[in-house]
Design an enzyme around this catalytic site. Structure first.
Site, PDB file in Angstrom:
ATOM      1  CD  GLU A 171      84.877  70.179  15.528  1.00 50.39           C
ATOM      2  OE1 GLU A 171      84.407  70.234  14.381  1.00 50.39           O
ATOM      3  OE2 GLU A 171      84.899  71.148  16.297  1.00 50.39           O
ATOM      4  CG  ASN A 210      90.058  69.627  20.610  1.00 49.27           C
ATOM      5  OD1 ASN A 210      89.945  69.725  21.835  1.00 49.27           O
ATOM      6  ND2 ASN A 210      89.752  70.614  19.781  1.00 49.27           N
ATOM      7  CG  HIS A 255      82.717  75.580  21.568  1.00 43.24           C
ATOM      8  ND1 HIS A 255      83.326  76.816  21.647  1.00 43.24           N
ATOM      9  CD2 HIS A 255      83.559  74.795  20.867  1.00 43.24           C
ATOM     10  CE1 HIS A 255      84.486  76.775  20.998  1.00 43.24           C
ATOM     11  NE2 HIS A 255      84.650  75.558  20.517  1.00 43.24           N
ATOM     12  CD  GLU A 315      88.041  74.228  20.098  1.00 42.00           C
ATOM     13  OE1 GLU A 315      86.987  74.703  19.613  1.00 42.00           O
ATOM     14  OE2 GLU A 315      88.780  73.447  19.481  1.00 42.00           O
ATOM     15  CG  ASP A 343      82.745  79.669  23.332  1.00 40.84           C
ATOM     16  OD1 ASP A 343      82.089  78.616  23.470  1.00 40.84           O
ATOM     17  OD2 ASP A 343      83.080  80.098  22.210  1.00 40.84           O
TER      18      ASP A 343
END
Ligand SMILES: *[C@@H]1O[C@H](CO)[C@@H](O)[C@H](O)[C@H]1NC(C)=O
Ligand SMILES: *[C@@H]1O[C@H](CO)[C@@H](O)[C@H](O)[C@H]1NC(C)=O
Ligand SMILES: *[C@@H]1O[C@H](CO)[C@@H](O)[C@H](O)[C@H]1NC(C)=O
Ligand SMILES: *[C@@H]1O[C@H](CO)[C@@H](O)[C@H](O)[C@H]1NC(C)=O
Ligand SMILES: *[C@@H]1O[C@H](CO)[C@@H](O)[C@H](O)[C@H]1NC(C)=O
Ligand SMILES: *[C@@H]1O[C@H](CO)[C@@H](O)[C@H](O)[C@H]1NC(C)=O
Length: 357
Positions: A165, A207, A243, A273, A275
């Site tokens: 990030e 990432n 996400h 990641e 979701d």
């Protein structure tokens, strides 16, 4: 906890036991094996389908029996234990307890590990953030941390998220302790140290989130990769966190296009990641929409030139980070609170089955 739902599974398991009449056959029919998403992902051509695992529910057997089931998840990522504040809580004092609680059973179960993360602006220990450092001091701190952690987990990791990030959504560099003290060179320092100290086969990843479309942020990552390649700075992959939110998620085409822009530069890609949160209360309609987002994302990975795997950011709603971070949102995972698989689970299963057919 919804006890009744878990108990409802018992008759199904009992029905699968051989009936007395089976004993009369010399060759009993093998029970049809129900394969989990990890096993199906491999048949569909991916390296893995995995999950992040947090430490807080490792005493829940219903949870761990799924989390460490290699058929369901053949890859795991420790959610927290490898982050700086847990691994180096005091300067030069290293603590692998939380990470090992996940790495060790995963290794025993034959699950691959992605390791997360060396450099981030969050979850840093107080000793690091509460004073000003000179650039040489902070460089030494950075190298010492990566060296200790990389060596500890040496062959445990198929991939390390080296930097997490680093960009804002508009593509500018995020203002962090790293950028303020070391300038933009901190990212290449981190990758160079990582290459020096991690296992030879470990893939080094950048990432980030909101890079699952071709947009200013993902284009900034493209520029970073191009610059690294030009100057021979080591980098192997780009992680798309994914996400997502029902109603605002990238389409199959958008995710495919973002993966392709990194593949074109020789980067492998992983969905790291995944979701898909929704505005509570949940409805059948929202669950179906969620299932489509999960399936489209997984399919974009399966169909890509070089997308190696998909990791969900935990699989069980009660341990998801979503409700706390996005009040009013939730139910982002593949299993309900009562450990029942949701439509999203079966939608992913179908993507893998179709791809393997
Ligand atoms: C785990 O499952 C069992 C039944 O298989 C149930 O009795 C128990 O309440 C469940 N525990 C949790 C924490 O869901
Ligand atoms: C692991 O998961 C698969 C797929 O859901 C299931 O068929 C199998 O029974 C599970 N194994 C164990 C030991 O729970
Ligand atoms: C390491 O971390 C664990 C888990 O947070 C903690 O219980 C333990 O006290 C720590 N060990 C040391 C030596 O600080
Ligand atoms: C760090 O440096 C800034 C700017 O020079 C200063 O305002 C701040 O008080 C310093 N912080 C500490 C903890 O020394
Ligand atoms: C994207 O970047 C360009 C300049 O490179 C800028 O003009 C544009 O406003 C940015 N768009 C967004 C949404 O930040
Ligand atoms: C997705 O891309 C394909 C191939 O480029 C195109 O035919 C299709 O219309 C696109 N779908 C959408 C919804 O944009």
């Amino acid at each position: 906890m919804k006890v009744s739902l878990a108990l409802a599974l018992v008759p199904l398991l009992a029905a699968a036991a051989p009936s007395p009449s089976d004993k009369h056959h010399s060759k009993p029919k093998p029970k049809p094996k129900i394969e989990g998403l990890g096993a199906l992902a491999v048949k569909a051509g991916l390296q893995y389908f995995g999950t992040a695992i947090d430490n807080v529910v490792l005493d829940n057997k219903n949870y761990t029996s799924i989390a460490f089931n290699v058929s369901e998840f053949n890859q795991v990522t420790p959610s927290n234990g490898m982050k700086w504040m847990y691994f180096e809580p005091q300067r030069n004092v290293f603590n692998a307890t939380l990470a090992d609680q996940i790495v060790k059973p995963a290794r025993k179960a034959g699950q691959l590990r992605r390791c997360h993360t060396f450099i981030w602006h969050n979850q840093l220990p107080g000793w690091l953030t509460s004073r000003n450092w000179t650039a040489p001091e902070l460089t030494a701190v950075l190298e010492n941390h990566i060296k200790a952690e990389a060596r500890y987990f040496k062959d445990d990791c198929i991939a390390w998220d080296v930097v997490n990030e680093a960009f804002n959504d508009d593509g500018t560099w995020r203002d962090t302790i790293w950028l303020r003290t070391l300038g933009k060179s901190y990212i290449e320092l981190a990758f160079t140290f990582a290459r020096k100290y991690v296992g030879k086969k470990t893939m080094l990843y950048y990432n980030d989130y909101n890079v699952e479309r071709v947009n200013n942020k993902s284009l900034a990552v493209v520029e970073l990769v191009k610059d690294f390649k030009k100057r021979d700075i080591p980098i192997d992959g780009v992680g798309l966190q994914a996400h997502f939110t029902v109603g605002r998620s990238p389409s199959y085409n958008e995710t495919s296009a973002s993966i392709a822009q990194f593949n074109k530069l020789g980067m492998e890609v992983a969905i790291t990641e995944l979701d898909v949160r929704l505005a509570l209360p949940d409805t059948a309609e929202k669950s179906e929409a969620q299932a489509k987002v999960y399936a489209d994302t997984v399919k974009a990975c399966v169909d890509a030139k070089d997308c190696v795997g998909v990791t969900v950011w935990d699989f069980w709603d009660p341990v998801s980070w979503v409700p706390e971070t996005f009040p009013g949102n939730g139910n982002a995972c593949l299993w309900t609170e009562g450990f029942v698989k949701k439509p999203a689970y079966y939608a992913i299963q179908k993507v893998f089955q179709d791809a393997a057919a």
